[in-house]
Design an enzyme around this catalytic site. Structure first.
Site, PDB file in Angstrom:
ATOM      1  N   PHE A  24      30.570  50.110  17.182  1.00 40.64           N
ATOM      2  CA  PHE A  24      29.645  50.615  16.164  1.00 40.64           C
ATOM      3  C   PHE A  24      29.214  52.045  16.530  1.00 40.64           C
ATOM      4  O   PHE A  24      28.859  52.323  17.669  1.00 40.64           O
ATOM      5  CB  PHE A  24      28.434  49.679  16.105  1.00 40.64           C
ATOM      6  N   ASP A  60      26.769  44.576  23.340  1.00 45.11           N
ATOM      7  CA  ASP A  60      26.089  44.680  22.056  1.00 45.11           C
ATOM      8  C   ASP A  60      26.292  43.346  21.328  1.00 45.11           C
ATOM      9  O   ASP A  60      27.424  42.953  21.040  1.00 45.11           O
ATOM     10  CB  ASP A  60      26.688  45.850  21.256  1.00 45.11           C
ATOM     11  N   TYR A  82      17.696  41.615  12.762  1.00 48.61           N
ATOM     12  CA  TYR A  82      17.580  41.632  11.295  1.00 48.61           C
ATOM     13  C   TYR A  82      18.848  41.181  10.582  1.00 48.61           C
ATOM     14  O   TYR A  82      18.891  41.159   9.365  1.00 48.61           O
ATOM     15  CB  TYR A  82      17.143  43.015  10.789  1.00 48.61           C
ATOM     16  N   LYS A  83      19.890  40.843  11.351  1.00 49.07           N
ATOM     17  CA  LYS A  83      21.129  40.375  10.717  1.00 49.07           C
ATOM     18  C   LYS A  83      21.058  38.850  10.602  1.00 49.07           C
ATOM     19  O   LYS A  83      20.226  38.329   9.861  1.00 49.07           O
ATOM     20  CB  LYS A  83      22.323  40.906  11.496  1.00 49.07           C
ATOM     21  N   ARG A  91      33.847  43.275   3.828  1.00 45.93           N
ATOM     22  CA  ARG A  91      33.437  42.236   4.781  1.00 45.93           C
ATOM     23  C   ARG A  91      32.589  41.208   4.043  1.00 45.93           C
ATOM     24  O   ARG A  91      31.622  41.557   3.362  1.00 45.93           O
ATOM     25  CB  ARG A  91      32.644  42.840   5.940  1.00 45.93           C
TER      26      ARG A  91
END
Ligand SMILES: *Cc1c(COP(=O)(O)O)cnc(C)c1O
Length: 409
Positions: free
Chosen positions: A130, A207, A232-233, A381
């Protein structure tokens, strides 16, 4: 010849038999008819978060005011960290804090880790990681006069232990990788890679943004040194909710993070001259946390902890498996390519597809109330958060995708 594929009735039956189906009603509903398949970018709100936020404002903040810091708020970063550690990260208490953003935590931990290997000049990272991780490590390397080696690991398999072994040696201070690849959803073999890094004398920094709440993680058992990730995912902590940081206990007092704030001071309220880091995980804190946002992380965490990560993972694999079966039957013949691992054990919570018209497909899907994640130039995705996604939704989304792809390609 037609490939046998699951029917809408099959999907309905899977929902009827799904032990996690009642969990969906514990979230604030989406707009009627909307199929939200982007839970790997922003998880849907737990209904309990509304009460938590209201109580926090009307009681803890309005009535108890500053006393709330001492009665509860000062503990939140640790208590919610321990909760995450217990249910989702495989971390014993006292090793996880919820604080800052993923990027800031990555900076703090990477910057703390490299001086622990002072004679080593190399940081190894995935070129496809990322972007914020890459940029932050570039910054750490520039700041410390180190070399950042960005390795082009295979996107579909993720970094394999063998591939990592080829690029990590006695010059490597730190290896920083994603556990679940944010593009393909590939899961890395964290235990084996930790062993490779350890035998070379390097520290590991993981990560876990696409792992936490989606796939089991065993940080203590698999020998990880450091980890960060967002809440928050899949964890449904809320937009911009603070992230977590994990530091293996024996390392804590040997690392000094670079942002010397009062929350990390040994004697925070004595306010003495000179920074003196607190013992333990507290030294990785910096300053006053965003309490409203922080407190909501607990709601997502407790809700997902009810079924537990093993049940969430089992449903996640069934959801992604259904989507891949439908892909084989409907989408592969239309020129859509599966851009992630096919095997259930190797794929995380989302499924990635590639097609030159991906951006147009994404817009057309949105017009038909299917929200997916579009990643230019050619990726889509489908994030199938197991707590909030039904089998019928996956079937319907694949069916609409088929219609759009047939029309447009
Ligand atoms: C979402 C995500 C981030 C986000 O970092 P922030 O600091 O919260 O902006 C970082 N890394 C990965 C792999 C992500 O998926």
């Amino acid at each position: 010849m037609t490939v046998h594929h699951p029917t809408l009735d099959d999907a309905r039956r899977l929902d009827a038999e799904d032990p996690l189906a009642p969990l969906r009603d514990r979230f604030v509903p989406t707009l009627p008819g909307r199929i939200y398949l982007d839970g790997h970018s922003l998880g849907r709100p737990p209904a309990a978060a509304q009460d938590t936020a209201r109580a926090l404002i009307t009681t803890e903040w309005a009535h108890d005011l500053v006393n709330s810091w001492f009665s509860r708020w000062m503990r939140l970063q640790h208590d919610i960290g321990d909760l995450l550690g217990r249910h989702f990260l495989g971390a014993a208490p006292g090793q996880v804090v919820v604080t800052d953003s993923t990027g800031v935590n990555l900076y703090k931990l990477a910057r703390a880790a490299v001086p622990a290997r002072p004679e080593r000049r190399l940081i190894v990272c995935d070129r496809g990681i990322f972007p914020t991780d890459r940029y932050i490590l570039e910054g750490v390397a520039a700041e410390r006069g180190l070399e950042l080696r960005l390795v082009a690991f295979d996107e579909i398999t993720g970094p394999t232990p063998d591939a990592v072994a080829r690029v990590v040696d006695e010059r490597t201070a730190l290896v920083c990788l994603s556990h679940v690849d944010y593009r393909s959803g590939a899961i890395a073999d964290m235990a084996a890679i930790n062993a490779v890094a350890r035998s070379a004398g390097a520290l590991t920094l993981w990560d876990l943004c696409h792992s936490a709440g989606a796939v089991p993680v065993e940080l203590d058992a698999c020998g990880a040194d450091l980890a960060v990730g967002c809440t928050y995912k899949y964890l449904s902590g809320g937009p911009g909710a603070p992230a977590f940081a994990y530091v293996r206990r024996p390392l804590q007092d040997r690392l000094t993070q670079p942002i010397w704030g009062w929350f990390g001071h040994r004697d925070q309220f004595a306010m003495p001259q000179g920074y003196d880091p607190a013992p333990g995980i507290r030294r990785f804190l910096v300053g006053t946390p965003p309490v409203l946002s922080l407190a909501l992380v607990e709601d997502g965490c407790r809700l997902l902890a009810e079924p537990g990560i093993a049940a969430l993972r089992a449903k996640s694999q069934a959801l992604t498996g259904l989507l891949i079966e439908l892909y084989d039957a409907w989408l592969a013949p239309l020129g859509v390519r599966l851009a992630g691992p096919r095997e259930a054990a190797l794929r995380g919570g989302h499924v990635a597809f590639a097609h030159p018209a991906a951006e147009r497909f994404g817009k057309a899907l949105e017009a038909e109330e299917v929200i997916v994640d579009v990643r230019p130039p050619d990726r889509l995705r489908f994030g199938l958060a197991p707590a909030t996604t039904s089998f019928t939704e996956v079937w319907t989304a694949a069916d609409r995708f088929r219609g759009i792809a047939a029309q447009m390609s």
